[in-house]
Design a protein around this motif. Structure first.
Motif, short mmCIF file in Angstrom:
data_model
loop_
_atom_site.label_atom_id
_atom_site.label_comp_id
_atom_site.label_asym_id
_atom_site.label_seq_id
_atom_site.Cartn_x
_atom_site.Cartn_y
_atom_site.Cartn_z
N ASP A 98 0.86 -1.18 0.00
CA ASP A 98 0.00 0.00 0.00
C ASP A 98 0.90 1.24 0.00
N GLN A 99 1.24 1.73 -1.19
CA GLN A 99 2.20 2.80 -1.31
C GLN A 99 1.74 4.08 -0.63
N LYS A 100 0.42 4.36 -0.69
CA LYS A 100 -0.09 5.57 -0.05
C LYS A 100 0.13 5.52 1.47
N LYS A 101 -0.14 4.37 2.05
CA LYS A 101 0.06 4.24 3.49
C LYS A 101 1.54 4.34 3.86
N VAL A 102 2.39 3.78 3.00
CA VAL A 102 3.84 3.89 3.22
C VAL A 102 4.26 5.36 3.22
N ASP A 103 3.78 6.10 2.21
CA ASP A 103 4.13 7.52 2.10
C ASP A 103 3.59 8.32 3.30
N ASP A 104 2.34 8.03 3.69
CA ASP A 104 1.73 8.75 4.81
C ASP A 104 2.48 8.45 6.12
N PHE A 105 2.87 7.18 6.29
CA PHE A 105 3.60 6.80 7.50
C PHE A 105 4.93 7.55 7.58
N LYS A 106 5.62 7.66 6.45
CA LYS A 106 6.89 8.38 6.43
C LYS A 106 6.69 9.87 6.69
N LYS A 107 5.61 10.44 6.12
CA LYS A 107 5.31 11.85 6.33
C LYS A 107 5.04 12.12 7.81
N LEU A 108 4.27 11.20 8.42
CA LEU A 108 3.92 11.37 9.82
C LEU A 108 5.17 11.49 10.69
N PHE A 109 6.08 10.56 10.49
CA PHE A 109 7.25 10.57 11.36
C PHE A 109 8.33 11.55 10.92
N ASP A 110 8.19 12.06 9.72
CA ASP A 110 9.06 13.16 9.32
C ASP A 110 8.70 14.42 10.12
N ILE A 111 7.39 14.66 10.26
CA ILE A 111 6.93 15.82 11.03
C ILE A 111 7.23 15.61 12.52
N VAL A 112 6.99 14.39 13.01
CA VAL A 112 7.28 14.08 14.42
C VAL A 112 8.76 14.32 14.72
N GLU A 113 9.62 13.90 13.79
CA GLU A 113 11.06 14.08 13.99
C GLU A 113 11.41 15.56 14.07
N HIS A 114 10.80 16.37 13.20
CA HIS A 114 11.06 17.80 13.24
C HIS A 114 10.57 18.41 14.55
N TYR A 115 9.46 17.92 15.05
CA TYR A 115 8.94 18.44 16.32
C TYR A 115 9.89 18.09 17.47
N TYR A 116 10.39 16.87 17.49
CA TYR A 116 11.33 16.47 18.54
C TYR A 116 12.65 17.23 18.39
N HIS A 117 13.01 17.54 17.15
CA HIS A 117 14.23 18.32 16.93
C HIS A 117 14.06 19.73 17.50
N SER A 132 19.47 11.58 22.38
CA SER A 132 18.19 11.73 23.08
C SER A 132 17.05 11.86 22.09
N GLU A 133 17.24 12.73 21.11
CA GLU A 133 16.22 12.96 20.09
C GLU A 133 15.90 11.68 19.32
N GLU A 134 16.94 10.92 18.98
CA GLU A 134 16.74 9.70 18.19
C GLU A 134 16.06 8.61 19.02
N GLU A 135 16.44 8.48 20.29
CA GLU A 135 15.80 7.45 21.13
C GLU A 135 14.32 7.74 21.31
N VAL A 136 13.98 9.01 21.52
CA VAL A 136 12.57 9.39 21.68
C VAL A 136 11.78 9.06 20.41
N LEU A 137 12.36 9.36 19.25
CA LEU A 137 11.68 9.08 17.99
C LEU A 137 11.51 7.58 17.77
N LYS A 138 12.54 6.80 18.08
CA LYS A 138 12.45 5.35 17.90
C LYS A 138 11.36 4.75 18.79
#
Length: 418
Positions: free
Chosen positions: A25-44, A317-323
């Motif tokens: 499901d390519q759309k879900k793959v893309d959405d999942f990556k987008k979600l955690f891209d934004i989450v990563e920026h927020y934790y950064h 710290s940032e990476e552990e929280v994201l993982k």
């Protein structure tokens, strides 16, 4: 080894592992990556604020700053705030403090250098050692002169040492010898190292001084004292006394026997001196090996000093929280029903055990707290679930948009004034 919270894989690998379940499901793959891209920026962004907080409250104690620079932060830097923030960052990075018992054991034992080190702890108001990640490796160490033994050494992957130095007056009153160490009294030193032997933790202290062990002293002094006394009293001194007595009485001196006895005694004494020199040289060689190990630690193993250590700590710290967030969201998203914290914990730990043969102590409470804080996790009657992916994207996008609301507040204030 002790089970720990640290996750020994990078965030990209874990993300790919989670989206593999719905790779078709390519759309879900893309959405999942987008979600955690934004989450990563927020934790950064959160890490940036922590970094600013650390620097502000550490500046007064930073030995890398000049005295004038440090004085300018008087009343601005708060030690208690700095320490609390530092502990928060260490906890997020899944560092754990080494307890006093483990430290004392490390001070008494040595896996690699085979050398006792003396540390004057009066130099510090306080000191703490934090570690993360462990592994074992085979190493060869010198056992005897021509024989090397292979041993298994336990290493810490990351080690941070916190050193709060005493004031100059205290160091002077207690006659603390700092030697040539460039230590600024009243400052706080931070150092991060990689791959440090568990039983050689004392080597990361800047004032560790090599000293002879009890075994080294026995091998050096016992043969020297008793062997030297025995040789002098049974051969050398009697021969000299006999020669002197004959000279005084005018008798003929038996030069052949006297010289032979004297030569034998001196040769034996020379051999003893060579033995003592070899024992002392062994100690000097150990000091040289220690110096090399210290140089290697400073040059090859050092990952950051003082305020420069913040980057390494905050990055981990940032990476552990994201993982933790990726894993908690992914497993709850795949679950057909809400899960208790214990059930989620068991599922994630079992996944690591089955797929990577790793006995991990996943920090499920911290992970669920993060999910709830950013609006992705919901808890009802002790059971947890996450909002669907499409809704999660909207939620996390709103969260990020509201991080910087200066323009909105400014516009609102201007309208009210009008």
């Amino acid at each position: 080894m002790k089970r720990e919270h640290y996750i020994p894989f990078n965030k990209e690998f874990l993300l790919e592992q989670q989206i593999a379940a719905f790779a078709d499901d390519q759309k879900k793959v893309d959405d999942f990556k987008k979600l955690f891209d934004i989450v990563e920026h927020y934790y950064h962004y959160e890490a940036f604020n922590l970094n600013r907080n650390l620097k502000q409250n550490y500046a007064l104690f930073d030995p890398d700053l000049s005295v004038k620079e440090r004085e300018s932060f008087a009343g601005k830097s708060d030690f208690s705030v700095f320490k609390e923030t530092l502990l928060t960052v260490l906890a997020h990075g899944n560092y754990t403090r080494v307890d006093d018992e483990t430290l004392k054991k490390a001070f008494k034992q040595s896996d690699l250098i085979g050398l006792n080190l003396s540390i004057d702890f009066n130099a510090f108001k306080d000191y703490e050692v934090y570690v993360r990640g462990q592994h074992k490796a085979k190493e060869k160490v010198s056992k005897y002169i021509f024989w090397k033994k292979e041993i298994e050494v336990e290493y810490y992957d990351r080690v941070m040492i916190y050193l709060n130095y005493n004031e100059a007056d205290y160091l002077k009153d207690n006659k603390v010898k700092l030697g040539k160490m460039p230590i600024d009294p009243g400052s706080i030193g931070l150092k991060i190292f990689k791959r440090v032997p568990k039983n050689d933790l004392e080597t990361i202290f800047p004032n560790a001084v090599p000293k002879m062990s009890t075994r080294d002293k026995l091998f050096f002094w016992v043969p020297g004292i008793f062997g030297g006394f025995s040789l002098l009293s049974t051969t050398v001194i009697p021969a000299l006394i006999g020669m002197y007595a004959a000279y005084q009485s005018g008798e003929a001196i038996d030069l052949l026997n006297s010289k032979a006895s004297l030569n034998q005694g001196l040769i034996a004494l020379g051999i003893l001196c060579l033995y003592l020199f070899r024992q002392y040289n062994n100690f000097i060689n150990k000091k040289i090996r220690y110096g090399k190990m210290l140089s290697d630690s400073l040059y090859f193993k050092n990952l950051g000093n003082n305020s420069g250590a913040f980057y390494s700590l905050l990055n981990s710290s940032e990476e552990e929280v994201l993982k933790e967030t990726i894993l908690a969201y992914s497993f709850l998203d795949k679950s057909l029903q809400p899960l208790t914290a214990e059930e989620l914990d068991d599922q994630i730990e079992s996944w690591f055990s089955a797929n990577f043969n790793i006995d991990l102590d996943f920090d499920v409470k911290d992970a669920l707290s993060k999910l709830q804080k950013i609006g992705l996790g919901i808890e009802k009657n002790g059971k947890w679930e996450v909002i669907p992916l499409e809704k999660a994207l909207v939620t996390i996008d709103d969260l990020w948009d509201n991080v910087f609301d200066y323009n909105q507040k400014t516009a609102k204030n201007q309208n009210e004034e009008l």
